[in-house]
Design a protein around this motif. Structure first.
Motif, PDB file in Angstrom:
ATOM      1  N   ALA B 114     -27.879  96.704   2.695  1.00 28.21           N
ATOM      2  CA  ALA B 114     -27.328  96.133   3.929  1.00 28.21           C
ATOM      3  C   ALA B 114     -26.872  94.696   3.697  1.00 28.21           C
ATOM      4  O   ALA B 114     -25.973  94.203   4.368  1.00 28.21           O
ATOM      5  N   ILE B 115     -27.484  94.021   2.749  1.00 26.00           N
ATOM      6  CA  ILE B 115     -27.127  92.626   2.487  1.00 26.00           C
ATOM      7  C   ILE B 115     -25.960  92.549   1.506  1.00 26.00           C
ATOM      8  O   ILE B 115     -25.015  91.804   1.712  1.00 26.00           O
ATOM      9  N   GLU B 117     -23.809  95.078   0.302  1.00 23.75           N
ATOM     10  CA  GLU B 117     -22.624  95.941   0.323  1.00 23.75           C
ATOM     11  C   GLU B 117     -21.401  95.153   0.817  1.00 23.75           C
ATOM     12  O   GLU B 117     -21.530  94.064   1.370  1.00 23.75           O
ATOM     13  N   GLN B 118     -20.229  95.775   0.620  1.00 25.20           N
ATOM     14  CA  GLN B 118     -19.001  95.023   0.824  1.00 25.20           C
ATOM     15  C   GLN B 118     -18.838  94.506   2.255  1.00 25.20           C
ATOM     16  O   GLN B 118     -18.348  93.400   2.469  1.00 25.20           O
ATOM     17  N   SER B 119     -19.277  95.288   3.232  1.00 27.54           N
ATOM     18  CA  SER B 119     -19.200  94.797   4.606  1.00 27.54           C
ATOM     19  C   SER B 119     -20.567  94.278   5.057  1.00 27.54           C
ATOM     20  O   SER B 119     -20.876  94.239   6.224  1.00 27.54           O
ATOM     21  N   GLY B 120     -21.387  93.893   4.087  1.00 25.49           N
ATOM     22  CA  GLY B 120     -22.780  93.537   4.388  1.00 25.49           C
ATOM     23  C   GLY B 120     -22.965  92.112   4.861  1.00 25.49           C
ATOM     24  O   GLY B 120     -22.005  91.366   5.079  1.00 25.49           O
ATOM     25  N   PHE B 121     -24.246  91.742   4.969  1.00 27.63           N
ATOM     26  CA  PHE B 121     -24.561  90.462   5.605  1.00 27.63           C
ATOM     27  C   PHE B 121     -24.242  89.268   4.717  1.00 27.63           C
ATOM     28  O   PHE B 121     -23.906  88.201   5.211  1.00 27.63           O
ATOM     29  N   ASN B 123     -21.714  88.996   2.598  1.00 34.49           N
ATOM     30  CA  ASN B 123     -20.287  88.772   2.756  1.00 34.49           C
ATOM     31  C   ASN B 123     -19.964  88.194   4.128  1.00 34.49           C
ATOM     32  O   ASN B 123     -19.141  87.287   4.251  1.00 34.49           O
ATOM     33  N   SER B 124     -20.629  88.733   5.164  1.00 35.99           N
ATOM     34  CA  SER B 124     -20.385  88.235   6.515  1.00 35.99           C
ATOM     35  C   SER B 124     -20.706  86.749   6.591  1.00 35.99           C
ATOM     36  O   SER B 124     -19.986  85.954   7.195  1.00 35.99           O
ATOM     37  N   MET B 125     -21.817  86.394   5.975  1.00 33.78           N
ATOM     38  CA  MET B 125     -22.267  85.007   6.014  1.00 33.78           C
ATOM     39  C   MET B 125     -21.266  84.117   5.262  1.00 33.78           C
ATOM     40  O   MET B 125     -20.870  83.063   5.745  1.00 33.78           O
ATOM     41  N   SER B 127     -18.118  84.652   4.551  1.00 32.82           N
ATOM     42  CA  SER B 127     -16.821  84.517   5.208  1.00 32.82           C
ATOM     43  C   SER B 127     -16.975  83.673   6.464  1.00 32.82           C
ATOM     44  O   SER B 127     -16.087  82.903   6.820  1.00 32.82           O
ATOM     45  N   PRO B 135     -13.934  90.014   1.874  1.00 30.54           N
ATOM     46  CA  PRO B 135     -15.276  90.436   1.436  1.00 30.54           C
ATOM     47  C   PRO B 135     -15.254  90.849  -0.043  1.00 30.54           C
ATOM     48  O   PRO B 135     -14.345  91.552  -0.472  1.00 30.54           O
TER      49      PRO B 135
ATOM     50  N   PHE C  38     -32.163  92.444   9.151  1.00 27.37           N
ATOM     51  CA  PHE C  38     -30.814  92.953   8.889  1.00 27.37           C
ATOM     52  C   PHE C  38     -30.776  94.466   9.012  1.00 27.37           C
ATOM     53  O   PHE C  38     -29.835  95.028   9.571  1.00 27.37           O
ATOM     54  N   ASN C  42     -28.509  96.765  11.691  1.00 31.63           N
ATOM     55  CA  ASN C  42     -27.656  97.884  11.312  1.00 31.63           C
ATOM     56  C   ASN C  42     -28.067  99.165  12.010  1.00 31.63           C
ATOM     57  O   ASN C  42     -27.227  99.971  12.398  1.00 31.63           O
ATOM     58  N   SER C  52     -17.982  98.009   9.969  1.00 35.19           N
ATOM     59  CA  SER C  52     -16.959  96.987  10.179  1.00 35.19           C
ATOM     60  C   SER C  52     -17.341  95.697   9.468  1.00 35.19           C
ATOM     61  O   SER C  52     -18.423  95.559   8.906  1.00 35.19           O
ATOM     62  N   PHE C  53     -16.404  94.767   9.507  1.00 34.37           N
ATOM     63  CA  PHE C  53     -16.629  93.483   8.863  1.00 34.37           C
ATOM     64  C   PHE C  53     -15.934  92.406   9.668  1.00 34.37           C
ATOM     65  O   PHE C  53     -14.830  92.636  10.169  1.00 34.37           O
ATOM     66  N   PRO C  54     -16.450  91.214   9.817  1.00 37.76           N
ATOM     67  CA  PRO C  54     -17.788  90.811   9.421  1.00 37.76           C
ATOM     68  C   PRO C  54     -18.871  91.338  10.377  1.00 37.76           C
ATOM     69  O   PRO C  54     -18.571  91.735  11.483  1.00 37.76           O
ATOM     70  N   LYS C  55     -20.090  91.263   9.937  1.00 46.23           N
ATOM     71  CA  LYS C  55     -21.228  91.773  10.702  1.00 46.23           C
ATOM     72  C   LYS C  55     -21.681  90.762  11.747  1.00 46.23           C
ATOM     73  O   LYS C  55     -21.611  89.553  11.530  1.00 46.23           O
ATOM     74  N   PHE C  57     -24.778  89.001  13.663  1.00 47.00           N
ATOM     75  CA  PHE C  57     -26.155  88.722  13.237  1.00 47.00           C
ATOM     76  C   PHE C  57     -27.166  89.015  14.335  1.00 47.00           C
ATOM     77  O   PHE C  57     -28.316  88.619  14.261  1.00 47.00           O
ATOM     78  N   PHE C 249     -28.721 103.589   6.657  1.00 45.50           N
ATOM     79  CA  PHE C 249     -29.532 102.540   7.295  1.00 45.50           C
ATOM     80  C   PHE C 249     -30.486 103.115   8.325  1.00 45.50           C
ATOM     81  O   PHE C 249     -31.652 102.735   8.393  1.00 45.50           O
TER      82      PHE C 249
END
Lengths: 346, 281, 279
Positions: B114-115, B117-121, B123-125, B127, B135, C38, C42, C52-55, C57, C249
């Motif tokens: 979850a952290i 992976e490409q759309s994970g946290f 990457n989110s952080m 970006s 990502p 996290f 999910n 999707s992206f970005p996640k 929080f 997940f």
């Protein structure tokens, strides 16, 4: 109502011999104390009588019945353990009544006996509590009450007072003696504390290295120790020994003095209790090394020809280290031992 | 019941059970590893060892263990000493720190997926902080280092707890008097840790290290979840010999190799941390 | 830091040390909890949000992923299998392990050291590897692909712990309590049921739960030994390659939750059982 007979009991753990050929008879309602230093085999002997340990050889008889092949529950005994072994998950009431419930006694009988023994041990206020809420002394009382409630022929106690503080121990000592005297049971009591042994016992069995060295009344053990070990173990401070050489016709040379003794023609050990000495004009010449005022008496540790020698003197005496003392032994209290066998000589 | 026989009666179930489900299959693995058809042979070992993936998966497994176990040991020791002097909130902190104990390696792999992976946290952080525009695909063959780091982090996160529990229990058995004595003789906190805690903790360190090292060689599901085939490890190879290649003999041979490595390390740890006779608490 | 502050230094240093210490504690707690958080986000997001992206929080409290998980073919039966296997493992390992733990704590017998060595050996052995030959054996005996077969392997895994934990639990009950019961009219058996068992029960429960968790979490043997009757771990492992992220997940979350509860339930015993087992 039970005589206990121990016949030729021996116990070995591998190569180590814990008990050598023990023979002992304990009379009905007698209070017998097994006394000795740790590792002397006293607890092993008690556990063999209880059935918690099996003897390697020998027989145990209780009340005319051979019991050494029986489990503890069928021997008509009750036991008080050193660490009390009060069941933590049961109330005081259920602890005291545990054995009675095992015998499937009716509820009102259980209640009657629990309340009676609890009253005897002054814990009738604590019946609803758990062991975690009790002090050491109270746990001790529960353990004794639990044994007494069984109304056993024999009660076995393994150092029951050794975990209590000094004052409480003295109090419980007297109380236990009274309660047991009233209960008409035969008691065997294991301790390493000679004061406990002297004050409670009808008879003391002094044990050493897996053997009973002497079994006699407290005063007899004290006055006429059968062996040097007993003389050195009983009494505080212990008995003094000095080498003695025969001068013929019952005269002995001891510490540079001549003293009357037995008609023997071999080297012996002269022995006298520290409290049986007094300052006099003639006697053993001793040099004081350490002086300890103990309140009631004055304990003086001296040197006689390089041997350690203690004297208990009146506390009014003024003795300083380095003083030369003349100590007269009380003639009828002098004892003699054979250094080869370590046994007493008449 | 005869008191002399009773203990044997009591251990009989376990002994029988282990004989059937541990010793017997162990013998079977050994037999399978050394045979092809009905013949005794070392061919399985040769085949397995000469496969191109073997050196990589061996290297990966060892590297992972070498990276993970020392960090876990240091972390567990730090946490254990921190907890030891804690007064308020000790139970809560200990509970939080031991949570991963109950989490399987598979779940741990998924959690770190979850952290990473490409759309994970992660990457989110990144970006969100404007560090990257796109990502990044961390868990790909272009980022072998990242795959390794992700797996190592997941392992450290998951399996430090078991060491912590063993060490906290061990520290709890060391009487306070030793520390007080050391303090009276002028030892600083750091010296007390080095001279009192560590030596007296040897039995627990032994257990903790053996358990962890053996388990580190068995690493499998975390890798499967995070790296897949990007990061071959020994246990994964056994799995694929057995299922993808249907070659039980090769799987058995590789299993014996893993066992051999485990035994060697167990012996080394036992020897290095042995407690002299009579020097126990 | 200038020379002026040297007077107050010891106090300051202690205060600073205290702050560093607290910060470290908080940081280490976060290290454990944040990844779990996290996973929670999910799990509680819709499948679309997960991919999707970005996640975000913060969790959206959307049960979409969990519903998808529940409706995914075979997932619920895998969950059921996991529970059955873990429960069987729990019962088996205690029934088989506890008597040995009692024997180790109460008796000195010839071969005791050898027996302890056997137990320790199993602990130092990559046990899941034994699943390979057992797979063949189970096919012969009809235990293949059954809950019992897998539970037997998991029991092998859990038994060293069960023996060592019960060993330390029994060692914590003074033998005098049993002896007192014997002198008060109990046989060995009644002394055990009336005195030892009530005292040991919470600890036994704890070690049973520990066995449950061991089985619940085991992946390798489960994957090797089950084909139709997959456990949750085996099922998730099998679908790792192709399954959508939200399924992974949600599955991971379902794996984690009981473990969290169980560790909470046995936390008091975790340390006691390792303490004595090491000696």
């Amino acid at each position: 109502m039970a005589v206990i007979e121990i016949k030729n009991v021996a116990k070995t753990f591998g190569a180590y011999t814990a008990l050598h050929d023990i023979n002992l008879t304990i009379q009905d309602q007698e209070f017998m104390v097994l006394l000795g230093a740790s590792g002397c085999g006293k607890t092993t002997l008690l556990r063999i009588i209880a059935g918690l340990e099996t003897a390697t050889t020998g027989e145990v008889w209780i009340g005319g019945r051979r019991v050494d092949h029986l489990p503890p529950k069928d021997r008509g005994i009750a036991m008080v353990f050193q660490n009390y072994a009060v069941f933590p998950h049961l109330t005081v009431f259920e602890n005291i009544g545990f054995g009675l419930r095992m015998q499937k006694l009716p509820n009102d009988e259980v209640k009657r006996r629990v309340e009676r023994t609890a009253g005897l041990m002054h814990i009738d206020q604590l019946l609803k509590r758990y062991s975690g809420e009790l002090s050491g002394g109270q746990r001790q009382r529960v353990a004794v009450a639990r044994a007494l409630a069984m109304e056993p022929d024999v009660i076995l106690m393994d150092e029951p007072l050794s975990n209590l503080d000094a004052l409480l121990r003295m109090e419980m000592r007297a109380e236990l003696k009274g309660v047991l005297a009233e209960s008409n049971t035969t008691a065997i009591y294991v301790t390493h504390d000679q004061v406990e042994a002297m004050s409670m016992a009808d008879r003391i069995s002094v044990m050493h290295k897996g053997e009973i060295v002497q079994a006699a009344t407290p005063l007899e053990v004290y006055r006429n120790p059968a062996a040097e070990f007993v003389a050195g173990f009983i009494g505080n401070p212990p008995m003094n020994f000095l080498p003695a050489t025969p001068k013929g016709a019952g005269k002995w040379a001891v510490g540079g003095q001549v003293i009357d003794g037995p008609q023997k023609n071999k080297a012996l050990n002269f022995a006298i209790r520290p409290e049986d000495l007094r300052l006099a004009d003639s006697g053993l010449t001793a040099r004081a090394k350490v002086v300890e005022p103990l309140g009631a008496h004055l304990l003086v540790t001296c040197d006689i020809d390089g041997a350690l020698f203690r004297a208990v003197l009146d506390s009014d005496m003024t003795v300083k280290p380095g003083d030369t003392l003349t100590l007269a032994p009380q003639p009828d209290r002098v004892r003699w031992f054979d250094p080869d066998t370590t046994r007493a000589v008449a | 019941m005869n008191a002399r026989l009773l203990p044997y009666v009591l251990i009989l179930p376990v002994t029988l059970f282990l004989a059937v489900f541990f010793l017997y299959p162990f013998a079977l693995v050994a037999k399978q590893a050394f045979t092809q058809g009905a013949e005794f042979t070392f061919a399985n070992f040769r085949d397995v060892a000469s496969h191109w993936k073997f050196p990589i998966s061996l290297k990966n497994t060892m590297l992972l263990a070498a990276a993970v176990v020392p960090v876990q040991l240091a972390l567990a020791l730090l946490m254990a000493t921190m907890v030891n002097r804690m007064k308020k909130g000790r139970d809560l902190v200990l509970y939080v720190w031991t949570i991963p104990l109950g989490i399987s390696d598979l779940a741990a792999g998924i959690i770190w997926l979850a952290i990473f992976e490409q759309s994970g946290f992660l990457n989110s952080m990144m970006s969100g902080l404007g560090l990257v525009d796109q990502p990044v695909n961390f868990l790909s063959y272009q980022n072998p280092m990242m795959v390794f780091v992700a797996i190592a982090l997941a392992e450290i996160w998951r399996a430090t707890a078991i060491m912590l529990v063993i060490l906290v229990a061990g520290i709890g058995l060391i009487p306070k008097e030793y520390y007080e004595a050391a303090e009276v003789f002028g030892a600083s906190p750091w010296q007390r840790f080095l001279r009192v805690t560590l030596p007296l903790l040897r039995p627990s360190l032994q257990t903790a290290l053996i358990l962890r090292v053996v388990l580190a060689f068995e690493v499998f599901a975390v890798v499967a979840a995070l790296g897949g085939t990007l990061f071959p490890v020994l246990m994964g190879e056994i799995y694929s010999y057995q299922f993808d290649l249907q070659n039980g003999n090769a799987a058995a041979a590789l299993a014996l190799i893993v066992l051999g490595i485990s035994i060697v390390f167990t012996l080394v740890i036992l020897r290095a941390l042995r407690v002299p006779k009579g020097a126990t608490i | 830091m200038t020379a002026v502050t040297t007077d107050a230094n010891p106090q300051d240093a202690r205060k600073a040390g205290r702050i560093v210490y607290l910060a470290a504690v908080v940081l280490l707690c976060a290290w454990v909890l944040v990844p779990l958080y996290f996973l929670l986000i999910n799990t509680l997001s819709s499948p679309e949000a997960v991919n999707s992206f970005p996640k975000s929080f913060f969790p959206a409290f959307d049960l979409g992923s969990l519903t998808f998980f529940a409706n995914f073919g075979g997932m619920l039966s895998a969950l059921k299998n996991s529970i059955i296997v873990a429960a069987l493992t729990m019962v088996l390992s205690i029934l088989i392990g506890a008597p040995a733990g009692y024997a180790l704590s109460r008796f000195d017998f010839r071969g005791k050291e050898l027996f302890r060595l056997l137990i320790l050996l199993t602990r130092a052995f990559p046990l899941p590897l034994l699943a390979l030959p057992l797979a063949v054996l189970f096919i012969r005996t009809g235990l293949d692909d059954t809950a019992l077969g897998l539970a037997l392997v998991h029991t092998t895994l859990a038994i060293p712990f069960a023996v060592l934990i019960t060993f330390s639990l029994f060692s914590g009950i003074p033998i005098e309590l049993e002896e007192a019961a014997w002198t008060l009219g109990c046989t060995r058996l009644t002394a055990f049921t009336k005195v030892v068992l009530p005292l040991i029960l919470p600890g036994i429960t704890a070690s049973a739960i520990f066995a449950f968790v061991i089985s619940w979490n085991e992946v390798f043997a489960a994957a090797v030994l089950t084909i139709e009757n997959r456990t949750l771990t085996a099922f998730l492992l099998q679908t790792l390659g192709e399954a959508p992220l939200h399924l992974k997940f949600a599955g991971g979350f379902i794996l984690v939750v009981p473990a969290l509860i169980f560790i909470f339930a046995v936390r008091k015993y975790l340390f006691a059982m390792w303490g004595i087992a090491n000696r």
